[in-house]
Design a protein around this motif. Structure first.
Motif, short mmCIF file in Angstrom:
data_model
loop_
_atom_site.label_atom_id
_atom_site.label_comp_id
_atom_site.label_asym_id
_atom_site.label_seq_id
_atom_site.Cartn_x
_atom_site.Cartn_y
_atom_site.Cartn_z
N UNK A 106 0.79 -1.22 0.00
CA UNK A 106 0.00 0.00 0.00
C UNK A 106 0.83 1.28 0.00
N UNK A 107 2.05 1.24 -0.55
CA UNK A 107 2.83 2.47 -0.64
C UNK A 107 2.29 3.41 -1.71
N UNK A 108 1.71 2.83 -2.79
CA UNK A 108 1.14 3.66 -3.85
C UNK A 108 2.01 3.82 -5.07
N UNK A 109 3.20 3.21 -5.08
CA UNK A 109 4.08 3.34 -6.25
C UNK A 109 4.01 2.09 -7.12
N UNK A 110 4.46 0.99 -6.60
CA UNK A 110 4.34 -0.28 -7.33
C UNK A 110 4.09 -1.36 -6.30
N UNK A 111 2.81 -1.53 -5.97
CA UNK A 111 2.40 -2.43 -4.91
C UNK A 111 2.02 -3.80 -5.47
N UNK A 112 1.74 -4.73 -4.56
CA UNK A 112 1.47 -6.11 -4.95
C UNK A 112 0.32 -6.23 -5.95
N UNK A 113 -0.78 -5.55 -5.70
CA UNK A 113 -1.94 -5.69 -6.60
C UNK A 113 -1.61 -5.22 -8.00
N UNK A 114 -0.86 -4.12 -8.11
CA UNK A 114 -0.49 -3.65 -9.43
C UNK A 114 0.47 -4.57 -10.15
N UNK A 115 1.37 -5.19 -9.39
CA UNK A 115 2.32 -6.11 -9.99
C UNK A 115 1.61 -7.37 -10.51
N UNK A 116 0.66 -7.88 -9.72
CA UNK A 116 -0.11 -9.04 -10.15
C UNK A 116 -0.88 -8.73 -11.44
N UNK A 117 -1.49 -7.57 -11.47
CA UNK A 117 -2.26 -7.17 -12.66
C UNK A 117 -1.35 -7.03 -13.87
N UNK A 118 -0.20 -6.38 -13.68
CA UNK A 118 0.70 -6.16 -14.80
C UNK A 118 1.22 -7.48 -15.38
N UNK A 119 1.58 -8.41 -14.51
CA UNK A 119 2.04 -9.71 -15.01
C UNK A 119 0.93 -10.44 -15.75
#
Length: 319
Positions: A212-225
């Protein structure tokens, strides 16, 4: 202590400015087109006060893409007044495989070009989800081949070719170097991935810690992959952490912040490079979050990060 509290105080101010411009962080905008536009606008606003560097010339070109694929736009940065032939670096911007463009990495490319006195060729590769793997890495490999194949025209040295990028660009840096190794060239003298995105499995402790830092968090990484792979299983060129054999890669400089989701996959990869006999310099920067040197360029920590990188680059590209 929360993850936010562990960030370097000066760098935390840069994160605050970013989140004020993009409430909810990078993934606060669900629609990918709107997200890309907002990121581009935010980066432009953050750098609007920076004057053009008279010591670096910039040229846009279009080069042939991979077989059967569209042409690829590249941007060439050249140190003004430098006598050739010069070393050259294939430069790959970040953005999680789903965002970013030539403009996104411009300040970094200009900085490294000027300090290293090398030609930088930046690649505008195709993005997911519209163009999933292997589009991006094939575009980068096509650009690397073009750079080497046009060395005389570009005024560059074939024995001093390197590759560099951050985040997704760092992952593509490694993947492109692997392709060059396995496809018979071009030969690389150096590889410089910054906090590379290399493991689609998302199983490390840091991938669960940074949420939840807002830069490159777990949820965004999962989505991007998910978008990058497009339903295909990952191989070692999609996710270099999966590549079993890392021998034969060029000497490497790699770094990551200790508050970066990619921390643990990068630590493991650097260890494997060393075990494979690849000369490797690796830094973990305490207090740094993902791309903190970009969002907080004035912080003392950011200056230390860049000083180490530029020193490594000059040493690698020198005679």
């Amino acid at each position: 202590m929360s993850a936010l509290d562990r960030i370097d105080p000066e760098s935390r101010e840069g994160l605050k400015v970013l989140l004020e411009a993009m409430p909810g962080g990078l993934n606060g905008i669900a629609e990918i087109g709107a997200r890309r536009r907002k990121l581009s606008d935010t980066m432009r606003e953050m750098t609007a006060h920076i004057e053009p560097n008279p010591n670096v010339s910039i040229e846009d070109r279009t080069i042939p893409g991979p077989q059967g694929a569209p042409d690829v736009a590249v941007r060439i940065y050249r140190p003004v007044g430098a006598e050739g032939p010069l070393p050259a670096v294939c430069y790959i911007h970040g953005g999680g495989m789903i965002m970013g463009d030539l403009q996104m990495g411009e300040l970094s490319a200009i900085r490294m070009c000027e300090v290293s006195q090398a030609v930088f060729v930046s690649v505008d590769y195709r993005l997911a989800p519209e163009d999933p793997y292997p589009a991006a890495v094939e575009d980068c490999y096509a650009a690397l081949k073009w750079m080497a194949g046009n060395a005389d025209e570009l005024g560059i040295r074939r024995d001093r070719l390197a590759i560099n990028g951050g985040s997704a660009g760092g992952g593509l840096t490694i993947a492109t170097a692997l392709m060059a190794r396995d496809r018979g060239g071009p030969a690389l003298c150096f590889m410089m991935p910054f906090y590379p995105m290399i493991d689609d499995r998302n199983e490390t402790p840091s991938s669960h810690e940074i949420v939840d830092l807002g830069v490159w968090d777990r949820s965004g990484n999962l989505e991007a992959w998910e978008w990058y792979l497009g339903g295909r299983p990952a191989d070692g060129y999609a996710a270099p952490a999966r590549m079993e054999n890392l021998s034969g890669l060029p000497p490497t400089y790699m770094d990551v912040g200790d508050m970066d989701l990619f921390r643990d996959e990068n630590i493991a990869f650097a260890q494997r490079l060393l075990q494979a006999g690849v000369p490797t310099e690796f830094h973990v920067w305490p207090g740094a979050f993902h791309a903190s040197e970009t969002f907080a360029p004035g912080a003392k920590l950011s200056r230390r990060i860049w000083a180490a990188r530029l020193d490594a680059l000059k040493r690698a590209l020198g005679d």
